[in-house]
Design an enzyme around this catalytic site. Structure first.
Site, PDB file in Angstrom:
ATOM      1  N   SER A  40      44.675  36.020  34.191  1.00  0.00           N
ATOM      2  CA  SER A  40      45.869  35.468  34.849  1.00  0.00           C
ATOM      3  C   SER A  40      45.819  35.654  36.367  1.00  0.00           C
ATOM      4  O   SER A  40      46.531  34.974  37.107  1.00  0.00           O
ATOM      5  CB  SER A  40      47.136  36.114  34.279  1.00  0.00           C
ATOM      6  OG  SER A  40      47.135  37.512  34.496  1.00  0.00           O
ATOM      7  N   LYS A  42      45.562  39.088  37.889  1.00  0.00           N
ATOM      8  CA  LYS A  42      46.067  40.413  38.277  1.00  0.00           C
ATOM      9  C   LYS A  42      45.122  41.118  39.261  1.00  0.00           C
ATOM     10  O   LYS A  42      45.552  41.598  40.307  1.00  0.00           O
ATOM     11  CB  LYS A  42      46.225  41.325  37.047  1.00  0.00           C
ATOM     12  CG  LYS A  42      47.173  40.824  35.997  1.00  0.00           C
ATOM     13  CD  LYS A  42      47.257  41.777  34.821  1.00  0.00           C
ATOM     14  CE  LYS A  42      45.956  41.974  34.079  1.00  0.00           C
ATOM     15  NZ  LYS A  42      45.374  40.730  33.505  1.00  0.00           N
ATOM     16  N   SER A  43      43.851  41.205  38.911  1.00  0.00           N
ATOM     17  CA  SER A  43      42.894  41.956  39.733  1.00  0.00           C
ATOM     18  C   SER A  43      42.653  41.263  41.067  1.00  0.00           C
ATOM     19  O   SER A  43      42.551  41.921  42.101  1.00  0.00           O
ATOM     20  CB  SER A  43      41.571  42.121  38.993  1.00  0.00           C
ATOM     21  OG  SER A  43      41.770  42.897  37.829  1.00  0.00           O
ATOM     22  N   SER A 110      48.608  45.392  30.033  1.00  0.00           N
ATOM     23  CA  SER A 110      49.833  46.088  29.578  1.00  0.00           C
ATOM     24  C   SER A 110      50.743  45.147  28.792  1.00  0.00           C
ATOM     25  O   SER A 110      51.824  44.786  29.252  1.00  0.00           O
ATOM     26  CB  SER A 110      50.574  46.742  30.753  1.00  0.00           C
ATOM     27  OG  SER A 110      50.681  45.929  31.903  1.00  0.00           O
TER      28      SER A 110
END
Lengths: 204, 204
Positions: A40, A42-43, A110
């Site tokens: 998506s 995030k990193s 998460s």
């Protein structure tokens, strides 16, 4: 989460605490908790955000799903229990970093609401900025930067979030980023704007 | 220590890494690992050292036995296995802090040589400064700031280091502090001098 036997353990007040470190850093500590499907963004956003803030002299840290499982959490697998313990430990480390006056980016799938709620509880509400990094499953599966969705579809990886393990979308996050509709740079600016509004970063 | 399944976990290079953070902080990251009996002065020295460094603008963190067992390691007891896992996790967090350019003080009894050696291996040699905070057992038992030796002698606490659990003295630590022969301030200056010699802090 197991019980916490704090018998014979006393809490110690230290001379240099959070206010002193925040004064030195000239910004507050906080945890930017990026949650979302694999792929998506995030990193990517955590990395860009760290670079953006660092260039302004902000003291940052990144806790990354790919990195931390090599170290602190290398003993944990991917069962629901292990994922919960994974998130608990990360939340505790994030809390430490916040207490040291650091703006820390946490980039982990998460997937469970209850784990994210626990992380929020561990941190304390004002220090915890939940950011839902959203893109539809068909988009992230098309991106598939590590080829993991393909493996999961072939059954080579079990319990893969979005395929044969659930992702529970945040109900009331501080921020939602739509990474299929905006550039990573636009997402980063949205987080920075939130940090200023929340008084964690000073106004320009 | 359990095995480390890093399958399907890839290492990611980040834009802002240790060199960039050390440049911002204007000192290097390192772990000052204080080991010694309960009551030897580890926490006092960690606290004073943090204050001394902070006053020079150094970015510090303290990981304290009393504090961290309330959080990250609240699920661990005091058996040999639990002590080993306790130290492993602390070493991993210390390594993260070092990688973020922070001089972190770790104040734990850490009685087993093998655990301290593991901590050194996790950190990497130059980043790990083992400091033996030494005072004879009769001195620390006389100090007994938390009344724990008294309880241990009465059998109310089991497996207490120095009484009915071993303390393995460091064989080749970077530094030995004799807290029954010098003031805490003198101990702190000895650590600061070592940090300068090692190039972690700039020369004055």
């Amino acid at each position: 989460m197991k019980g916490c036997p704090t018998q014979n353990v006393t809490w110690r007040e230290l001379t240099i605490g959070r206010p002193e470190r925040e004064a030195l850093n000239r910004h507050k500590g906080a945890t930017v908790w990026l949650t979302g499907l694999s792929g998506s963004g995030k990193s990517t956003i955590a990395d860009l955000l760290a670079a953006r803030l660092h260039s302004e002299g902000v003291h940052t840290a990144v806790l990354d799903g790919d990195n931390i499982r090599h170290g602190l959490n290398c003993d944990l697998g991917f069962s629901p229990e292990a994922r919960t313990e994974n998130i608990r430990r990360i939340a505790e480390v994030a809390k430490l970093l916040t207490s040291f006056g650091i703006i820390n980016m946490v980039a982990f799938i998460s997937p469970y609401s209850s784990d994210r709620d626990s992380a929020r509880k561990i941190q304390g509400d004002g220090d915890f900025i939940e950011v839902f990094v959203h893109a539809p499953l068909e988009v992230v599966e098309e991106r598939d930067p590590k080829g993991l969705y393909k493996k999961a579809r072939l059954g080579l990886i079990k319990e893969f979030t979005g395929i044969d393990a659930p992702y529970e979308e945040p109900v009331n996050p501080e921020l939602v980023l739509h990474t299929h509709l905006e550039t990573p740079e636009e997402s980063v600016e949205a987080v920075v704007a939130h940090l200023r509004r929340a008084g964690i970063l000073k106004e320009e």
